[in-house]
Design a protein around this motif. Structure first.
Motif, mmCIF file in Angstrom:
data_model
loop_
_atom_site.group_PDB
_atom_site.id
_atom_site.type_symbol
_atom_site.label_atom_id
_atom_site.label_comp_id
_atom_site.label_asym_id
_atom_site.label_seq_id
_atom_site.Cartn_x
_atom_site.Cartn_y
_atom_site.Cartn_z
ATOM 1 N N TYR A 1 0.824 -1.207 0.000
ATOM 2 C CA TYR A 1 0.000 0.000 0.000
ATOM 3 C C TYR A 1 0.860 1.260 0.000
ATOM 4 C CZ TYR A 1 -3.183 3.614 1.588
ATOM 5 O OH TYR A 1 -3.900 4.782 1.702
ATOM 6 N N ARG A 2 1.910 1.267 0.773
ATOM 7 C CA ARG A 2 2.739 2.455 0.941
ATOM 8 C C ARG A 2 3.606 2.760 -0.283
ATOM 9 N NH1 ARG A 2 3.348 7.092 3.667
ATOM 10 N NH2 ARG A 2 5.491 7.560 4.062
ATOM 11 N N TYR A 3 4.151 1.715 -0.941
ATOM 12 C CA TYR A 3 5.151 1.952 -1.977
ATOM 13 C C TYR A 3 4.774 1.495 -3.386
ATOM 14 C CZ TYR A 3 7.988 2.859 2.098
ATOM 15 O OH TYR A 3 8.459 3.369 3.271
ATOM 16 N N PHE A 4 3.769 0.652 -3.544
ATOM 17 C CA PHE A 4 3.455 0.121 -4.874
ATOM 18 C C PHE A 4 2.018 0.386 -5.317
ATOM 19 C CE2 PHE A 4 6.961 -2.416 -3.234
ATOM 20 C CZ PHE A 4 7.878 -2.247 -4.254
ATOM 21 N N PHE A 5 1.131 0.750 -4.419
ATOM 22 C CA PHE A 5 -0.256 1.055 -4.744
ATOM 23 C C PHE A 5 -0.319 2.404 -5.438
ATOM 24 C CE2 PHE A 5 -4.248 3.142 -3.424
ATOM 25 C CZ PHE A 5 -5.143 2.292 -4.037
ATOM 26 N N VAL A 6 -0.937 2.459 -6.608
ATOM 27 C CA VAL A 6 -1.084 3.719 -7.356
ATOM 28 C C VAL A 6 -2.246 4.482 -6.730
ATOM 29 C CG1 VAL A 6 -1.548 4.780 -9.582
ATOM 30 C CG2 VAL A 6 -0.157 2.711 -9.456
ATOM 31 N N PHE A 7 -1.913 5.548 -6.023
ATOM 32 C CA PHE A 7 -2.896 6.348 -5.303
ATOM 33 C C PHE A 7 -3.744 7.174 -6.257
ATOM 34 C CE2 PHE A 7 -3.909 10.271 -2.877
ATOM 35 C CZ PHE A 7 -4.726 9.696 -1.926
ATOM 36 N N GLY A 8 -3.146 7.656 -7.318
ATOM 37 C CA GLY A 8 -3.859 8.456 -8.307
ATOM 38 C C GLY A 8 -3.057 8.546 -9.583
ATOM 39 N N GLU A 9 -3.719 8.919 -10.659
ATOM 40 C CA GLU A 9 -3.014 9.148 -11.916
ATOM 41 C C GLU A 9 -3.734 10.237 -12.685
ATOM 42 O OE1 GLU A 9 -3.100 5.872 -14.806
ATOM 43 O OE2 GLU A 9 -4.280 4.795 -13.333
ATOM 44 N N GLY A 10 -2.995 10.896 -13.559
ATOM 45 C CA GLY A 10 -3.589 11.990 -14.305
ATOM 46 C C GLY A 10 -2.653 12.537 -15.354
ATOM 47 N N VAL A 11 -3.009 13.712 -15.861
ATOM 48 C CA VAL A 11 -2.243 14.370 -16.922
ATOM 49 C C VAL A 11 -1.957 15.797 -16.477
ATOM 50 C CG1 VAL A 11 -2.297 15.161 -19.317
ATOM 51 C CG2 VAL A 11 -3.302 12.963 -18.707
ATOM 52 N N LYS A 12 -0.722 16.232 -16.662
ATOM 53 C CA LYS A 12 -0.337 17.615 -16.408
ATOM 54 C C LYS A 12 0.218 18.188 -17.702
ATOM 55 C CE LYS A 12 -0.589 17.911 -11.779
ATOM 56 N NZ LYS A 12 -1.142 18.952 -10.971
ATOM 57 N N ALA A 13 -0.103 19.444 -17.970
ATOM 58 C CA ALA A 13 0.383 20.121 -19.173
ATOM 59 C C ALA A 13 1.068 21.411 -18.769
ATOM 60 C CB ALA A 13 -0.776 20.417 -20.119
ATOM 61 N N GLY A 14 2.127 21.738 -19.476
ATOM 62 C CA GLY A 14 2.835 22.980 -19.210
ATOM 63 C C GLY A 14 4.159 23.012 -19.942
ATOM 64 N N GLU A 15 4.965 23.992 -19.585
ATOM 65 C CA GLU A 15 6.271 24.167 -20.203
ATOM 66 C C GLU A 15 7.312 23.378 -19.415
ATOM 67 O OE1 GLU A 15 9.406 27.780 -21.029
ATOM 68 O OE2 GLU A 15 7.261 28.224 -21.010
ATOM 69 N N LEU A 16 8.045 22.536 -20.112
ATOM 70 C CA LEU A 16 9.075 21.723 -19.466
ATOM 71 C C LEU A 16 10.252 22.611 -19.093
ATOM 72 C CD1 LEU A 16 9.909 18.844 -18.643
ATOM 73 C CD2 LEU A 16 11.009 18.658 -20.867
ATOM 74 N N ASN A 17 10.548 22.678 -17.803
ATOM 75 C CA ASN A 17 11.626 23.530 -17.311
ATOM 76 C C ASN A 17 12.969 22.813 -17.403
ATOM 77 O OD1 ASN A 17 13.171 25.421 -16.042
ATOM 78 N ND2 ASN A 17 11.940 25.542 -14.195
ATOM 79 N N TYR A 18 13.070 21.617 -16.820
ATOM 80 C CA TYR A 18 14.326 20.882 -16.895
ATOM 81 C C TYR A 18 14.134 19.405 -16.610
ATOM 82 C CZ TYR A 18 14.556 20.939 -11.764
ATOM 83 O OH TYR A 18 14.296 20.776 -10.437
ATOM 84 N N ILE A 19 15.105 18.626 -17.047
ATOM 85 C CA ILE A 19 15.249 17.207 -16.718
ATOM 86 C C ILE A 19 16.688 17.049 -16.244
ATOM 87 C CG2 ILE A 19 15.309 14.847 -17.611
ATOM 88 C CD1 ILE A 19 12.523 15.916 -17.548
ATOM 89 N N VAL A 20 16.876 16.402 -15.109
ATOM 90 C CA VAL A 20 18.218 16.215 -14.568
ATOM 91 C C VAL A 20 18.336 14.798 -14.016
ATOM 92 C CG1 VAL A 20 17.626 17.129 -12.293
ATOM 93 C CG2 VAL A 20 19.969 17.210 -13.045
ATOM 94 N N LYS A 21 19.512 14.219 -14.165
ATOM 95 C CA LYS A 21 19.791 12.894 -13.599
ATOM 96 C C LYS A 21 20.650 13.118 -12.367
ATOM 97 C CE LYS A 21 20.808 8.282 -14.953
ATOM 98 N NZ LYS A 21 20.697 7.443 -16.108
#
Length: 135
Positions: A22-42
């Motif tokens: 429940y704490r680590y593998f249960f998907v609590f919610g899902e959806g879609v977000k739209a906007g301007e991508l600011n950054y991706i970092v590893k």
């Protein structure tokens, strides 16, 4: 005497397994977000994970003075293919599908929100399909 200890042990193991799921593998919610991508970092010390930030358009603070309204969506990416696609989309308008988990795991990222697919990528001068946002 041996039977109650066995039953209690099995019940305890099942309760712990259920809590971890429940704490680590249960998907609590899902959806879609739209906007301007600011950054991706590893980043990361042991587990290198892909983290990103999306600046959502159209979100402003309410009428109350001094209220804080964040228009940033911080997310993690587990699929390297999706991370590579977003690395070339910095500054563009994107629609991301995400899953929300209650707890974080070190190899999944630092955010509860994990992006699992990119729905669309568009330049800032065009509209995102289905979003009603034109820039």
């Amino acid at each position: 005497m041996k039977r109650p200890v066995t039953i209690i042990s099995i019940v305890l193991i099942l309760l712990i397994a259920g809590f971890i799921y429940y704490r680590y593998f249960f998907v609590f919610g899902e959806g879609v977000k739209a906007g301007e991508l600011n950054y991706i970092v590893k980043k990361g010390y042991i587990f290198k994970t892909n983290e990103g930030r999306l600046i959502q358009t159209g979100i402003r603070s309410g009428a109350n003075q001094g209220s804080i309204s964040s228009n940033e969506f911080m997310f993690s990416i587990t699929d390297q293919r999706i991370a590579n696609q977003l690395e070339t989309s910095g500054g563009k308008l994107v629609q991301l599908h995400y899953k929300e988990y209650i707890g974080t795991l070190p190899w999944r990222g630092v955010s509860n929100f994990v992006v699992d697919s990119v729905l669309s990528v568009a330049d800032n001068t065009t509209a995102l399909p289905g979003s009603g946002v034109i820039r």
